[in-house]
Write a protein that holds these residues in place. Structure first.
Motif, PDB file in Angstrom:
ATOM      1  N   MET A  96      74.346  -5.149 -13.808  1.00 45.43           N
ATOM      2  CA  MET A  96      73.274  -4.973 -13.548  1.00 45.43           C
ATOM      3  C   MET A  96      73.095  -6.355 -14.280  1.00 45.43           C
ATOM      4  O   MET A  96      73.252  -6.135 -15.582  1.00 45.43           O
ATOM      5  N   GLN A  97      72.886  -7.915 -14.317  1.00 50.52           N
ATOM      6  CA  GLN A  97      73.166  -9.091 -14.995  1.00 50.52           C
ATOM      7  C   GLN A  97      71.222  -8.605 -15.773  1.00 50.52           C
ATOM      8  O   GLN A  97      70.420  -8.150 -15.573  1.00 50.52           O
ATOM      9  N   PRO A  98      70.657  -9.080 -17.320  1.00 48.77           N
ATOM     10  CA  PRO A  98      70.216  -9.482 -17.663  1.00 48.77           C
ATOM     11  C   PRO A  98      68.681 -10.249 -17.581  1.00 48.77           C
ATOM     12  O   PRO A  98      69.225 -10.517 -16.357  1.00 48.77           O
ATOM     13  N   ARG A  99      68.004  -9.390 -17.241  1.00 44.55           N
ATOM     14  CA  ARG A  99      66.240 -10.198 -16.818  1.00 44.55           C
ATOM     15  C   ARG A  99      65.711 -10.221 -17.908  1.00 44.55           C
ATOM     16  O   ARG A  99      64.998  -8.956 -18.486  1.00 44.55           O
ATOM     17  N   PRO A 100      65.998 -11.025 -19.287  1.00 43.79           N
ATOM     18  CA  PRO A 100      65.594 -11.166 -20.102  1.00 43.79           C
ATOM     19  C   PRO A 100      64.236 -11.729 -20.448  1.00 43.79           C
ATOM     20  O   PRO A 100      63.504 -12.081 -19.547  1.00 43.79           O
ATOM     21  N   PHE A 101      63.256 -10.644 -21.216  1.00 42.59           N
ATOM     22  CA  PHE A 101      62.206 -10.888 -21.362  1.00 42.59           C
ATOM     23  C   PHE A 101      60.701 -11.003 -22.674  1.00 42.59           C
ATOM     24  O   PHE A 101      60.160 -11.634 -22.874  1.00 42.59           O
ATOM     25  N   ALA A 136      68.630  -1.988 -21.441  1.00 39.53           N
ATOM     26  CA  ALA A 136      68.479  -2.175 -20.471  1.00 39.53           C
ATOM     27  C   ALA A 136      68.470  -4.286 -19.397  1.00 39.53           C
ATOM     28  O   ALA A 136      69.570  -4.854 -18.560  1.00 39.53           O
ATOM     29  N   LEU A 137      66.832  -3.847 -19.070  1.00 39.69           N
ATOM     30  CA  LEU A 137      66.604  -5.259 -18.594  1.00 39.69           C
ATOM     31  C   LEU A 137      67.589  -6.692 -19.427  1.00 39.69           C
ATOM     32  O   LEU A 137      66.887  -6.833 -19.023  1.00 39.69           O
ATOM     33  N   GLU A 138      66.639  -6.067 -20.977  1.00 40.61           N
ATOM     34  CA  GLU A 138      66.944  -7.632 -21.456  1.00 40.61           C
ATOM     35  C   GLU A 138      68.553  -7.654 -21.211  1.00 40.61           C
ATOM     36  O   GLU A 138      69.057  -8.815 -21.825  1.00 40.61           O
ATOM     37  N   TYR A 139      69.228  -6.972 -21.810  1.00 40.40           N
ATOM     38  CA  TYR A 139      70.367  -7.465 -21.913  1.00 40.40           C
ATOM     39  C   TYR A 139      71.789  -7.194 -21.474  1.00 40.40           C
ATOM     40  O   TYR A 139      72.793  -7.633 -20.972  1.00 40.40           O
ATOM     41  N   GLY A 140      71.077  -6.686 -19.384  1.00 38.04           N
ATOM     42  CA  GLY A 140      72.322  -6.314 -18.640  1.00 38.04           C
ATOM     43  C   GLY A 140      72.581  -4.974 -19.396  1.00 38.04           C
ATOM     44  O   GLY A 140      72.738  -4.990 -20.122  1.00 38.04           O
ATOM     45  N   GLY A 168      68.167 -13.457 -14.901  1.00 36.62           N
ATOM     46  CA  GLY A 168      68.014 -14.567 -16.064  1.00 36.62           C
ATOM     47  C   GLY A 168      66.352 -14.968 -15.523  1.00 36.62           C
ATOM     48  O   GLY A 168      65.468 -15.000 -16.759  1.00 36.62           O
ATOM     49  N   GLU A 169      65.848 -13.925 -14.665  1.00 38.04           N
ATOM     50  CA  GLU A 169      64.044 -14.580 -15.043  1.00 38.04           C
ATOM     51  C   GLU A 169      63.713 -12.578 -15.717  1.00 38.04           C
ATOM     52  O   GLU A 169      64.772 -11.827 -15.305  1.00 38.04           O
ATOM     53  N   TYR A 170      62.369 -13.290 -15.395  1.00 42.80           N
ATOM     54  CA  TYR A 170      61.673 -11.901 -16.203  1.00 42.80           C
ATOM     55  C   TYR A 170      61.306 -10.888 -15.395  1.00 42.80           C
ATOM     56  O   TYR A 170      61.854 -10.561 -13.469  1.00 42.80           O
ATOM     57  N   PRO A 171      61.677  -9.179 -15.738  1.00 43.45           N
ATOM     58  CA  PRO A 171      61.952  -8.081 -15.043  1.00 43.45           C
ATOM     59  C   PRO A 171      60.832  -8.493 -13.591  1.00 43.45           C
ATOM     60  O   PRO A 171      59.423  -8.645 -14.284  1.00 43.45           O
ATOM     61  N   ALA A 172      60.945  -8.161 -12.429  1.00 40.52           N
ATOM     62  CA  ALA A 172      60.005  -7.977 -11.377  1.00 40.52           C
ATOM     63  C   ALA A 172      59.122  -6.643 -11.899  1.00 40.52           C
ATOM     64  O   ALA A 172      59.382  -5.596 -11.832  1.00 40.52           O
ATOM     65  N   THR A 173      57.683  -7.338 -12.242  1.00 42.99           N
ATOM     66  CA  THR A 173      57.044  -6.036 -11.773  1.00 42.99           C
ATOM     67  C   THR A 173      56.654  -4.600 -10.511  1.00 42.99           C
ATOM     68  O   THR A 173      56.515  -5.143  -9.200  1.00 42.99           O
ATOM     69  N   VAL A 201      56.332   0.807   1.174  1.00 44.80           N
ATOM     70  CA  VAL A 201      55.907  -0.848   0.600  1.00 44.80           C
ATOM     71  C   VAL A 201      57.252  -1.698   0.133  1.00 44.80           C
ATOM     72  O   VAL A 201      58.509  -1.401   0.075  1.00 44.80           O
ATOM     73  N   THR A 202      57.033  -3.099   0.491  1.00 48.47           N
ATOM     74  CA  THR A 202      58.064  -3.879  -0.395  1.00 48.47           C
ATOM     75  C   THR A 202      58.122  -4.499  -1.218  1.00 48.47           C
ATOM     76  O   THR A 202      56.825  -4.941  -1.611  1.00 48.47           O
ATOM     77  N   HIS A 203      59.014  -4.481  -1.754  1.00 47.57           N
ATOM     78  CA  HIS A 203      59.256  -5.514  -3.351  1.00 47.57           C
ATOM     79  C   HIS A 203      60.112  -5.974  -3.137  1.00 47.57           C
ATOM     80  O   HIS A 203      61.073  -6.144  -3.201  1.00 47.57           O
ATOM     81  N   GLN A 204      59.256  -7.267  -3.811  1.00 45.99           N
ATOM     82  CA  GLN A 204      60.532  -8.294  -4.575  1.00 45.99           C
ATOM     83  C   GLN A 204      61.008  -8.171  -5.992  1.00 45.99           C
ATOM     84  O   GLN A 204      60.684  -8.399  -6.828  1.00 45.99           O
ATOM     85  N   ALA A 205      62.316  -8.063  -5.803  1.00 42.50           N
ATOM     86  CA  ALA A 205      63.295  -8.229  -7.256  1.00 42.50           C
ATOM     87  C   ALA A 205      62.969  -9.296  -7.348  1.00 42.50           C
ATOM     88  O   ALA A 205      63.090 -10.154  -6.891  1.00 42.50           O
ATOM     89  N   SER A 206      63.196  -9.140  -9.099  1.00 41.10           N
ATOM     90  CA  SER A 206      63.752  -9.930  -9.473  1.00 41.10           C
ATOM     91  C   SER A 206      65.149 -11.052  -9.622  1.00 41.10           C
ATOM     92  O   SER A 206      66.011  -9.266  -9.854  1.00 41.10           O
ATOM     93  N   ALA A 207      65.334 -11.794  -9.741  1.00 36.51           N
ATOM     94  CA  ALA A 207      67.587 -12.159 -10.107  1.00 36.51           C
ATOM     95  C   ALA A 207      67.619 -12.450 -11.085  1.00 36.51           C
ATOM     96  O   ALA A 207      66.764 -11.784 -12.311  1.00 36.51           O
TER      97      ALA A 207
END
Length: 153
Positions: free
Chosen positions: A120-125, A112-116, A73-78, A65-71
């Motif tokens: 890892m930089q944050p991926r706030p949602f 961890a995603l919301e605040y980093g 500042g972006e919403y997290p990738a599912t 499976v190929t997965h595209q992660a979020s950068a």
């Protein structure tokens, strides 16, 4: 201690507002219904942001499976759907008549995603979803309270 990430929409003073708005036929159940609608709007925005448009982070393989992660500042990738499926809402009353609406993310990595983290930089949602929903939420509470201003002759 819970790992849940809570976004709390606190409608403080609603009890006083309900009492003073009786002239406008506002009831506690009407306010509670509006809070439910408000948290549902934010929840929908959160889930759509997570499951939404392709992300622009790094691409990697996990098995076949190929997965595209979020950068950052972006919403997290599912990926497996745990984050989006773990978004729930709760509305409760407090002593004094205040009503609190919560949007809860139960995935263990939500904070961890919301605040980093240190690595890892944050991926706030949660916070961006509330910000995007503010106008709709304000309109929900204005309905029936403020007479619309009509333009025209």
């Amino acid at each position: 201690m819970s790992n849940d990430l809570n976004l709390k929409i606190d409608f403080k003073g609603v009890g006083k507002w309900v009492k003073s708005a009786k002239k406008a036929f506002i009831t506690d159940s009407l306010v509670r219904n509006r809070v439910h609608r408000a948290v549902d709007i934010v929840k929908k925005e959160v889930v759509e942001g997570i499951q939404g448009p392709p992300k622009s982070g790094r691409t990697y393989q996990r098995g076949s499976v190929t997965h595209q992660a979020s950068a950052p500042g972006e919403y997290p990738a599912t990926d497996l759907g745990e984050l989006a499926n773990g978004i729930t809402t709760e509305v409760s009353g407090l002593p004094g008549g205040d009503i609190v609406g919560k949007i809860i993310s139960s995935a263990k990595y939500s904070k961890a995603l919301e605040y980093g983290t240190r690595t890892m930089q944050p991926r706030p949602f949660m916070a961006p979803s509330l910000k995007k929903s503010r106008r709709k939420i304000n309109n929900i509470f204005k309905q029936g309270i403020i007479k619309p201003k009509y333009k025209g002759k």
